[in-house]
Design an enzyme around this catalytic site. Structure first.
Site, short mmCIF file in Angstrom:
data_model
loop_
_atom_site.label_atom_id
_atom_site.label_comp_id
_atom_site.label_asym_id
_atom_site.label_seq_id
_atom_site.Cartn_x
_atom_site.Cartn_y
_atom_site.Cartn_z
N ARG A 153 45.12 54.12 38.21
CA ARG A 153 43.86 53.42 37.97
C ARG A 153 42.68 54.28 38.40
O ARG A 153 41.62 54.29 37.78
CB ARG A 153 43.86 52.07 38.70
CG ARG A 153 42.66 51.21 38.35
CD ARG A 153 42.77 49.82 38.93
NE ARG A 153 42.76 49.85 40.37
CZ ARG A 153 43.04 48.79 41.14
NH1 ARG A 153 43.35 47.62 40.60
NH2 ARG A 153 43.01 48.89 42.45
N LYS A 170 37.02 50.69 38.71
CA LYS A 170 36.62 50.41 40.10
C LYS A 170 35.56 51.43 40.51
O LYS A 170 35.89 52.46 41.09
CB LYS A 170 37.88 50.49 40.99
CG LYS A 170 37.91 49.46 42.11
CD LYS A 170 39.29 49.38 42.74
CE LYS A 170 39.28 48.54 43.99
NZ LYS A 170 39.10 47.10 43.75
N GLU A 199 36.09 36.60 37.40
CA GLU A 199 36.56 37.12 38.69
C GLU A 199 36.10 36.22 39.82
O GLU A 199 35.14 35.45 39.67
CB GLU A 199 36.00 38.53 38.93
CG GLU A 199 36.50 39.56 37.94
CD GLU A 199 37.34 40.66 38.57
OE1 GLU A 199 38.01 40.43 39.59
OE2 GLU A 199 37.31 41.77 38.02
C1 LIG Z 1 39.82 45.95 43.60
C2 LIG Z 1 39.45 44.74 42.83
C3 LIG Z 1 40.36 43.72 42.57
C4 LIG Z 1 41.73 43.70 43.16
O1 LIG Z 1 42.55 44.72 42.70
P1 LIG Z 1 43.87 45.07 43.47
O2 LIG Z 1 44.45 46.21 42.72
O3 LIG Z 1 44.74 43.88 43.43
O4 LIG Z 1 43.48 45.41 44.86
C5 LIG Z 1 39.95 42.67 41.77
N1 LIG Z 1 38.71 42.59 41.27
C6 LIG Z 1 37.80 43.55 41.52
C7 LIG Z 1 36.45 43.42 40.94
C8 LIG Z 1 38.15 44.64 42.31
O5 LIG Z 1 37.26 45.58 42.57
#
Ligand SMILES: *Cc1c(COP(=O)(O)O)cnc(C)c1O
Length: 334
Positions: free
Chosen positions: A77, A179, A215
């Site tokens: 990712r 991210k 979200e």
């Molecule tokens: C990091 C994140 C998550 C959670 O992702 P994981 O891989 O489960 O840690 C969910 N939503 C957002 C906006 C994030 O930045």
């Protein structure tokens, strides 16, 4: 062992990982006891948000060894996020090796087994170097910082209250699925507003129609329907959570319930008997109520974690801490 996790606050460990990209190539990375670094005041990360990050955890097992959870998925990712930000990528194997070295050097800071604490691992990349106009940076830093952590939301088993934000966290065809720092800077206003009003966090709706849940703050949203299905939204502006991916697998293969990726309309919350937020930092946080346009919708499971959420939480944490068998190559034991 040094255990002093303080909720989700930074506790400095022994060393951080630092690796620089210069003249078109990665230099050798190294561990450094100094967690402060000097960068150009003209760095693209400072002015234009050219940045990407990851978040994963190291868990102390009962036998004292340390588990990493799905580190390969974070590595992949991270590549997707860096590519989107016009930054160089880190080969998956190099990412994993750097995470391992950083965790092993800081193993004193992996809290003891038994109280749901862990070592949070934050790999990130920033654009650095002298640059003025809008363009990708001439140099980059890849770094990994770790910290002992406890729970993200205070009191991790009691369902929390959330409210729907009037703001969007990402554009319909923008950066919601990667991210990258900018998404989080853009969500601070909504988060602070929700917290000031007494909520644990805010719910973001889809940025196109504002009718569907996307979200839960910086975590994914899931629910259990009246028909006992695991449901989670599908949208190009949601961050593809590794925790959510794991819960889908566990719901399907361990709880034998149907998994739906679909629409969760904000005016149809009656269809859900349980709701929750999930992510590495948030783990599984049950949501007891959602306030939307001054109306508070209270879920049936509002006093304590619902049946399915509890089962999923036990399975997930059991696997992460090494008490349950790793179902699908998720665990790397150090
Ligand atoms: C990091 C994140 C998550 C959670 O992702 P994981 O891989 O489960 O840690 C969910 N939503 C957002 C906006 C994030 O930045």
């Amino acid at each position: 062992m040094i255990s002093k996790a303080k909720g989700f606050n930074y506790v400095k460990a022994h060393v951080i990982w630092i690796q620089r990209w210069k003249n078109g190539a990665w230099e050798e990375g190294h561990l450094d006891s100094n967690d402060q670094f000097t960068i150009s005041g003209l760095s693209t990360s400072l002015h234009y948000g050219q940045e990407a990050f990851e978040g994963l955890k190291a868990y102390r097992r009962k036998d004292g060894r340390i588990n990493l959870f799905r580190v390969q998925d974070n590595a992949r990712r991270f590549q997707t996020s860096c590519e989107y930000m016009m930054m160089p990528t880190i080969p998956v194997e190099d990412f994993i090796a750097a995470v391992k070295k950083t965790v092993i050097a800081n193993q004193d800071f992996v809290p003891p087994y038994g109280n749901k604490e862990s070592l949070y691992i934050r790999p990130f990349m920033i654009g650095v170097g002298d640059n003025l106009g809008l363009r990708p940076a001439p140099e980059f830093i890849f770094s990994i910082i770790v910290s002992s952590v406890g729970s993200y939301f205070n009191g991790d088993v009691k369902p929390v209250d959330m409210s729907v934000s009037d703001y969007d966290r990402a554009a319909p065809h923008g950066t919601g699925h990667v991210k990258v720092g900018g998404n989080y800077a853009a969500s601070l206003k909504a988060q602070v507003k929700a917290r000031r009003e007494g909520y644990a966090d805010c719910i973001f709706l889809d940025p196109t129609t504002h009718t569907k849940i996307e979200e839960a703050g910086a975590a994914n949203f899931f629910g259990i329907t009246k028909n006992h299905q695991y449901i989670t939204p599908k949208s190009p502006s949601i961050l593809n959570s590794i925790t959510n991916r794991s819960l889908k697998y566990l719901a399907k293969n361990f709880l034998n319930i149907e998994v739906i990726e679909g629409e969760i309309y904000i005016d149809k919350l009656d269809d859900l008997i349980e709701a929750g937020a999930c992510g590495t930092a948030a783990t599984i946080t049950p949501i007891g109520s959602i306030t939307y346009q001054n109306k508070k919708h209270i879920f049936p499971a509002s006093e304590e974690m619902g049946h399915y959420t509890k089962k999923l939480n036990e399975l997930l944490t059991g696997i992460q801490y090494g008490d349950l068998k790793d179902p699908d190559g998720w665990i790397t034991t150090l």
